[in-house]
Every structure is written in structure tokens, then in C-alpha cells.
Design an enzyme around this catalytic site. Structure first.
Site, PDB file in Angstrom:
ATOM      1  N   HIS A   1       2.454  -7.626  57.048  1.00  0.00           N
ATOM      2  CA  HIS A   1       2.580  -6.583  58.074  1.00  0.00           C
ATOM      3  C   HIS A   1       3.331  -7.137  59.290  1.00  0.00           C
ATOM      4  O   HIS A   1       4.203  -6.490  59.849  1.00  0.00           O
ATOM      5  CB  HIS A   1       1.198  -6.127  58.572  1.00  0.00           C
ATOM      6  CG  HIS A   1       0.338  -5.447  57.549  1.00  0.00           C
ATOM      7  ND1 HIS A   1      -0.939  -5.862  57.256  1.00  0.00           N
ATOM      8  CD2 HIS A   1       0.563  -4.357  56.775  1.00  0.00           C
ATOM      9  CE1 HIS A   1      -1.468  -5.061  56.353  1.00  0.00           C
ATOM     10  NE2 HIS A   1      -0.575  -4.141  56.038  1.00  0.00           N
TER      11      HIS A   1
ATOM     12  N   LYS B   1      -9.412   4.787  51.134  1.00  0.00           N
ATOM     13  CA  LYS B   1      -9.893   3.401  51.280  1.00  0.00           C
ATOM     14  C   LYS B   1     -11.167   3.327  52.102  1.00  0.00           C
ATOM     15  O   LYS B   1     -11.337   4.080  53.054  1.00  0.00           O
ATOM     16  CB  LYS B   1      -8.829   2.546  51.987  1.00  0.00           C
ATOM     17  CG  LYS B   1      -7.591   2.295  51.168  1.00  0.00           C
ATOM     18  CD  LYS B   1      -6.624   1.415  51.959  1.00  0.00           C
ATOM     19  CE  LYS B   1      -5.334   1.185  51.179  1.00  0.00           C
ATOM     20  NZ  LYS B   1      -4.308   0.525  52.011  1.00  0.00           N
TER      21      LYS B   1
ATOM     22  N   ARG C   1       6.663  -3.169  49.238  1.00  0.00           N
ATOM     23  CA  ARG C   1       6.550  -4.447  48.534  1.00  0.00           C
ATOM     24  C   ARG C   1       7.171  -4.393  47.142  1.00  0.00           C
ATOM     25  O   ARG C   1       7.885  -5.277  46.734  1.00  0.00           O
ATOM     26  CB  ARG C   1       5.074  -4.847  48.386  1.00  0.00           C
ATOM     27  CG  ARG C   1       4.489  -5.435  49.628  1.00  0.00           C
ATOM     28  CD  ARG C   1       3.013  -5.545  49.499  1.00  0.00           C
ATOM     29  NE  ARG C   1       2.434  -4.267  49.163  1.00  0.00           N
ATOM     30  CZ  ARG C   1       1.150  -3.988  49.189  1.00  0.00           C
ATOM     31  NH1 ARG C   1       0.286  -4.906  49.483  1.00  0.00           N
ATOM     32  NH2 ARG C   1       0.707  -2.786  48.892  1.00  0.00           N
TER      33      ARG C   1
ATOM     34  N   SER D   1      -3.896  -6.651  52.045  1.00  0.00           N
ATOM     35  CA  SER D   1      -5.150  -6.830  52.799  1.00  0.00           C
ATOM     36  C   SER D   1      -6.329  -6.974  51.840  1.00  0.00           C
ATOM     37  O   SER D   1      -7.261  -7.740  52.098  1.00  0.00           O
ATOM     38  CB  SER D   1      -5.395  -5.624  53.712  1.00  0.00           C
ATOM     39  OG  SER D   1      -4.368  -5.517  54.653  1.00  0.00           O
TER      40      SER D   1
END
Ligand code: PNS
Length: 165
Positions: free
Chosen positions: A19, A43, A92, A130
Site C-alpha cells: 500500500h 471483510k 497486484r 494484509s
């Protein structure tokens, strides 16, 4: 002339070096870059929004035109409130693309004034997430390579388990 404001949204649970790399590269392109901690309804987070905000603030303290905020609403609404011209997202892998593409199109419908810009992640951070950081920390592994050094201890204090003999 109007200030060129961009928004970098995410869950940041916690912020990673991946990030931070995107933030470092996006910041010089705008007058102001606001990194905003938002709710991803898919999430369940380990850190509160405020804890995530504080970790980001520590991590970006050396970048002059970056601000940090929390917002519990629609991203399109937030971009409108801030009069932003762009949303910055890191990509990504191809697997990120379909979801990000859908979000970009939806946000464009909700706020036609804002463009979503994708920055490709640097090769070093391709694999980094993460959730991987949380998993490694929860198993007392070494996360030094993956997170900004200023928040390393905050993460370990929260997620690591007391060692058994
Ligand atoms: O880091 P993440 O979890 O991939 O970030 C996703 C996030 C938080 C940017 C996204 O879920 C979001 O924009 N949430 C706010 C609510 C919203 O606007 N949802 C998208 C409608 S298309």
C-alpha cells in the site's frame, strides 16, 4: 486553479509496504492525496477503523501532501464531498482485476466526475496482502519485510500469541 485531490481508499487492515509503495508513487501526481479507511462489507477486520487510521498516519508522516481519514459510507459519496478528481487503486495480479473493474464502473456511474486510476504494484509486492500479514503475525512469524517499520510493534502486540514452551 482548483486543487487536484485524489482518494486512495481501502481496508488497510493493516497497511502494508505494498500500500505504502502505491501511496508514495501516487502522491506526487496530485496536490493532495487522501488515504481513507473504508468499510469493505465482505471483510471482517482485526483492527478498528481508528487503529488503522493511526497506523497509516505513522506510516505516511514523511509525505507532505498525504492526509488520512476514515469514512463509513459510499466511496462515490466521499469523492464528491472532497471534490476529488481521481480514485487510486493498486493492482497486484489479474485476479484483482474483475472485482476492481466492477467497482470502478459502479463508482463512475455514482460519481461521473471521478476517474479510477490503477497503479501496478511493484514486483516486490506482488504477493503481499494484509491477510497474509495478519496470518504470519498471528503465528508469531517475522513480518518485518512486509509492513512499515513504524507500525511493526503495533501489529505484533495485537496479533501475536504468547509463546508456549
Ligand atoms: O482494501 P479493500 O478491502 O480492497 O478496499 C475496498 C474498499 C473499502 C475500497 C471498498 O469496499 C469500498 O469502496 N467500500 C466503501 C463502500 C462502497 O462504496 N462500496 C463500493 C460500491 S461499488
Amino acid at each position: 486553479m482548483n486543487k487536484r485531490v485524489a482518494i486512495c481508499p481501502g481496508s488497510f487492515d493493516p497497511i502494508t509496504k505494498g500500500h505504502l509503495d502505491i501511496i508514495h508513487r501516487a502522491a506526487p501526481m496530485f496536490d493532495e492525496l487522501i488515504v481513507v479507511v473504508m468499510t469493505n462489507h465482505a471483510k471482517k477486520c482485526s483492527f478498528t477503523a481508528d487503529e488503522r487510521r493511526v497506523m497509516i498516519e505513522k506510516s505516511v508522516a514523511d509525505i507532505k501532501n498525504v492526509k488520512v481519514d476514515c469514512y463509513d459510507g459510499l466511496l462515490a459519496e466521499y469523492t464528491e464531498k472532497k471534490n476529488a478528481c481521481a480514485i487510486i487503486k493498486g493492482l497486484r495480479a489479474v485476479s484483482d482485476f474483475e472485482y476492481e473493474f466492477q467497482m470502478a464502473l459502479t463508482n463512475k456511474k455514482l460519481n461521473p466526475k471521478v476517474e479510477t486510476l490503477f497503479l501496478t504494484t511493484s514486483a516486490d509486492n506482488m504477493y503481499l496482502s494484509s491477510s497474509m500479514v495478519r496470518l504470519i503475525a498471528s503465528m508469531n512469524g517475522d513480518i518485518t519485510e512486509f509492513v512499515p517499520s513504524v507500525i511493526h510493534d503495533d501489529i505484533m502486540q495485537r496479533l501475536s500469541k504468547p509463546k508456549k514452551d
